[in-house]
Design a protein around this motif. Structure first.
Motif, PDB file in Angstrom:
ATOM      1  N   THR A 105      -9.073   5.842 -10.040  1.00  0.00           N
ATOM      2  CA  THR A 105      -7.703   6.311  -9.839  1.00  0.00           C
ATOM      3  C   THR A 105      -6.995   5.360  -8.881  1.00  0.00           C
ATOM      4  OG1 THR A 105      -8.272   8.624 -10.228  1.00  0.00           O
ATOM      5  CG2 THR A 105      -6.262   8.190  -8.969  1.00  0.00           C
ATOM      6  N   ILE A 106      -5.895   4.775  -9.332  1.00  0.00           N
ATOM      7  CA  ILE A 106      -5.138   3.832  -8.511  1.00  0.00           C
ATOM      8  C   ILE A 106      -3.750   4.389  -8.241  1.00  0.00           C
ATOM      9  CG2 ILE A 106      -6.445   1.866  -9.380  1.00  0.00           C
ATOM     10  CD1 ILE A 106      -4.010   1.180 -11.123  1.00  0.00           C
ATOM     11  N   LYS A 107      -3.182   3.971  -7.128  1.00  0.00           N
ATOM     12  CA  LYS A 107      -1.891   4.497  -6.702  1.00  0.00           C
ATOM     13  C   LYS A 107      -0.987   3.362  -6.228  1.00  0.00           C
ATOM     14  CE  LYS A 107      -3.916   8.868  -5.096  1.00  0.00           C
ATOM     15  NZ  LYS A 107      -4.019   9.838  -3.989  1.00  0.00           N
ATOM     16  N   PRO A 108       0.329   3.610  -6.204  1.00  0.00           N
ATOM     17  CA  PRO A 108       1.220   2.620  -5.593  1.00  0.00           C
ATOM     18  C   PRO A 108       0.936   2.507  -4.105  1.00  0.00           C
ATOM     19  CG  PRO A 108       2.413   4.643  -6.109  1.00  0.00           C
ATOM     20  CD  PRO A 108       1.053   4.782  -6.719  1.00  0.00           C
ATOM     21  N   ARG A 109       1.248   1.361  -3.533  1.00  0.00           N
ATOM     22  CA  ARG A 109       0.983   1.152  -2.109  1.00  0.00           C
ATOM     23  C   ARG A 109       1.983   1.938  -1.269  1.00  0.00           C
ATOM     24  NH1 ARG A 109      -0.264  -5.237  -2.755  1.00  0.00           N
ATOM     25  NH2 ARG A 109       1.872  -5.203  -3.532  1.00  0.00           N
ATOM     26  N   ASP A 110       1.469   2.574  -0.219  1.00  0.00           N
ATOM     27  CA  ASP A 110       2.319   3.382   0.655  1.00  0.00           C
ATOM     28  C   ASP A 110       3.460   2.559   1.249  1.00  0.00           C
ATOM     29  OD1 ASP A 110       0.797   5.630   0.216  1.00  0.00           O
ATOM     30  OD2 ASP A 110      -0.428   5.368   2.017  1.00  0.00           O
ATOM     31  N   GLU A 111       3.162   1.323   1.647  1.00  0.00           N
ATOM     32  CA  GLU A 111       4.208   0.510   2.269  1.00  0.00           C
ATOM     33  C   GLU A 111       5.334   0.174   1.288  1.00  0.00           C
ATOM     34  OE1 GLU A 111       0.647  -2.391   1.571  1.00  0.00           O
ATOM     35  OE2 GLU A 111       1.000  -0.239   1.966  1.00  0.00           O
ATOM     36  N   ASP A 112       4.992   0.024   0.019  1.00  0.00           N
ATOM     37  CA  ASP A 112       6.021  -0.245  -0.985  1.00  0.00           C
ATOM     38  C   ASP A 112       6.889   0.995  -1.223  1.00  0.00           C
ATOM     39  OD1 ASP A 112       5.024  -2.819  -1.297  1.00  0.00           O
ATOM     40  OD2 ASP A 112       3.666  -2.218  -2.912  1.00  0.00           O
ATOM     41  N   LEU A 113       6.258   2.149  -1.270  1.00  0.00           N
ATOM     42  CA  LEU A 113       7.012   3.389  -1.455  1.00  0.00           C
ATOM     43  C   LEU A 113       7.934   3.653  -0.270  1.00  0.00           C
ATOM     44  CD1 LEU A 113       4.266   5.738  -2.944  1.00  0.00           C
ATOM     45  CD2 LEU A 113       6.085   4.531  -4.168  1.00  0.00           C
ATOM     46  N   MET A 114       7.459   3.419   0.928  1.00  0.00           N
ATOM     47  CA  MET A 114       8.279   3.639   2.113  1.00  0.00           C
ATOM     48  C   MET A 114       9.471   2.679   2.141  1.00  0.00           C
ATOM     49  SD  MET A 114       7.318   6.222   3.781  1.00  0.00           S
ATOM     50  CE  MET A 114       8.337   5.924   5.242  1.00  0.00           C
ATOM     51  N   ARG A 115       9.266   1.476   1.676  1.00  0.00           N
ATOM     52  CA  ARG A 115      10.339   0.484   1.726  1.00  0.00           C
ATOM     53  C   ARG A 115      11.345   0.662   0.596  1.00  0.00           C
ATOM     54  NH1 ARG A 115      10.579  -4.820  -0.302  1.00  0.00           N
ATOM     55  NH2 ARG A 115       8.397  -4.712  -0.933  1.00  0.00           N
ATOM     56  N   LEU A 116      10.877   1.067  -0.574  1.00  0.00           N
ATOM     57  CA  LEU A 116      11.733   1.066  -1.758  1.00  0.00           C
ATOM     58  C   LEU A 116      12.074   2.451  -2.299  1.00  0.00           C
ATOM     59  CD1 LEU A 116       9.900  -1.862  -3.532  1.00  0.00           C
ATOM     60  CD2 LEU A 116      12.156  -1.979  -2.465  1.00  0.00           C
ATOM     61  N   ASP A 117      11.316   3.465  -1.878  1.00  0.00           N
ATOM     62  CA  ASP A 117      11.572   4.810  -2.402  1.00  0.00           C
ATOM     63  C   ASP A 117      11.196   5.863  -1.365  1.00  0.00           C
ATOM     64  OD1 ASP A 117      12.328   6.782  -4.187  1.00  0.00           O
ATOM     65  OD2 ASP A 117      10.444   6.749  -5.315  1.00  0.00           O
ATOM     66  N   ALA A 118      11.639   5.672  -0.158  1.00  0.00           N
ATOM     67  CA  ALA A 118      11.253   6.559   0.946  1.00  0.00           C
ATOM     68  C   ALA A 118      11.700   7.995   0.716  1.00  0.00           C
ATOM     69  CB  ALA A 118      11.821   6.037   2.257  1.00  0.00           C
ATOM     70  N   GLU A 119      12.829   8.187   0.056  1.00  0.00           N
ATOM     71  CA  GLU A 119      13.342   9.537  -0.166  1.00  0.00           C
ATOM     72  C   GLU A 119      12.962  10.092  -1.533  1.00  0.00           C
ATOM     73  OE1 GLU A 119      17.491   9.691   0.724  1.00  0.00           O
ATOM     74  OE2 GLU A 119      17.222   8.916   2.763  1.00  0.00           O
ATOM     75  N   ARG A 120      12.139   9.359  -2.289  1.00  0.00           N
ATOM     76  CA  ARG A 120      11.608   9.797  -3.578  1.00  0.00           C
ATOM     77  C   ARG A 120      12.694  10.131  -4.595  1.00  0.00           C
ATOM     78  NH1 ARG A 120       6.310  11.383  -3.929  1.00  0.00           N
ATOM     79  NH2 ARG A 120       6.759  13.230  -5.195  1.00  0.00           N
ATOM     80  N   GLY A 121      13.782   9.395  -4.529  1.00  0.00           N
ATOM     81  CA  GLY A 121      14.851   9.642  -5.489  1.00  0.00           C
ATOM     82  C   GLY A 121      15.109   8.481  -6.427  1.00  0.00           C
TER      83      GLY A 121
END
Length: 245
Positions: A105-121
């Motif tokens: 099971t692989i996931k997107p990197r947390d740092e990428d999500l925080m930088r590019l999609d922090a509000e999950r929208g």
């Protein structure tokens, strides 16, 4: 690899891979799914071959075929952070029932999500960018050790999938489509013969299942994938429309 991947041109398939894919596609044009899997294993070896699976409504078909040939072939599952809990549970159910020995099971990197999609929208404002961050880029990283991979696309699904080859070049890798020639009836027969449980959401009207925000139920008579990215003019996440090398 950095997130500059998202803005760079995709790698071009090498001439040698293109030639090998074309030759294999001719050789395997009428082969059974099991024969395609066995040939891929013979050519690449288990350690260089992976199955990419969404554990969606028809995913068990490919997983069953591969498991019957070699249940230790690595299976890559993308957990985008937006999946239905039912899909995660189904992954566990099929892993046990089919005897899959190496599900990763692989996931997107947390740092990428925080930088590019922090509000999950991001799924709402730019679905393509969301798919790149949560699917394409993680899969690119996960496939780095491999020279070939299986996916479960079928021609009967229509759209961009209507003319897929059995084997194609994907950057520096061979991409195998063992189910390219099967019919919907073939899939049903495989499920019935192996007593494979359906995805839990199928009974609720979800005929093709991806991330929660971008998946809706389909109506009677609609294309099975009509509920994916409904009304957005989008039919693929990007994994199958660009090289992941």
């Amino acid at each position: 690899m950095t997130m500059a991947f998202l803005d760079s041109a995709q790698a071009q398939a090498s001439p040698s891979v293109v030639a090998t894919a074309a030759a294999l596609d001719r050789e395997l044009a009428q082969a059974s799914p099991a024969e395609i899997v066995a040939t891929a294993l013979r050519i690449t070896g288990r350690e260089k071959l992976a199955v990419v699976s969404s554990f969606g409504t028809e995913s068990a078909a490919l997983l069953k075929v591969v498991a019957d040939v070699d249940p230790a072939v690595p299976v890559i599952f993308l957990d985008t952070g937006w999946l239905f809990q039912e899909t995660l549970d189904y992954r566990d159910t099929l892993t046990r029932q089919l005897g899959l020995r190496d599900v990763r099971t692989i996931k997107p990197r947390d740092e990428d999500l925080m930088r590019l999609d922090a509000e999950r929208g991001l799924w709402f404002s730019d679905a393509d960018a969301c798919c790149r961050i949560r699917k394409v880029e993680p899969l690119t990283r996960a496939l780095e050790p491999f020279t070939g991979w299986f996916n479960g696309r079928k021609r009967f699904q229509g759209g961009d999938r209507a003319d897929i080859p059995v084997v194609e070049a994907d950057g520096t890798r061979l991409k195998f489509n063992p189910l390219a020639n099967v019919t919907a009836a073939d899939i049903k027969a495989l499920y019935d013969a192996a007593n494979i449980p359906p995805h839990p959401l199928l009974a609720s009207g979800f005929t093709s299942i991806g991330c929660m925000p971008c998946t809706t139920r389909t109506k009677p008579g609609e294309d099975p994938r009509a509920g994916r990215w409904r009304d957005r003019g989008k039919t693929e996440c990007g994994i199958h429309t660009a090289s992941v090398s």
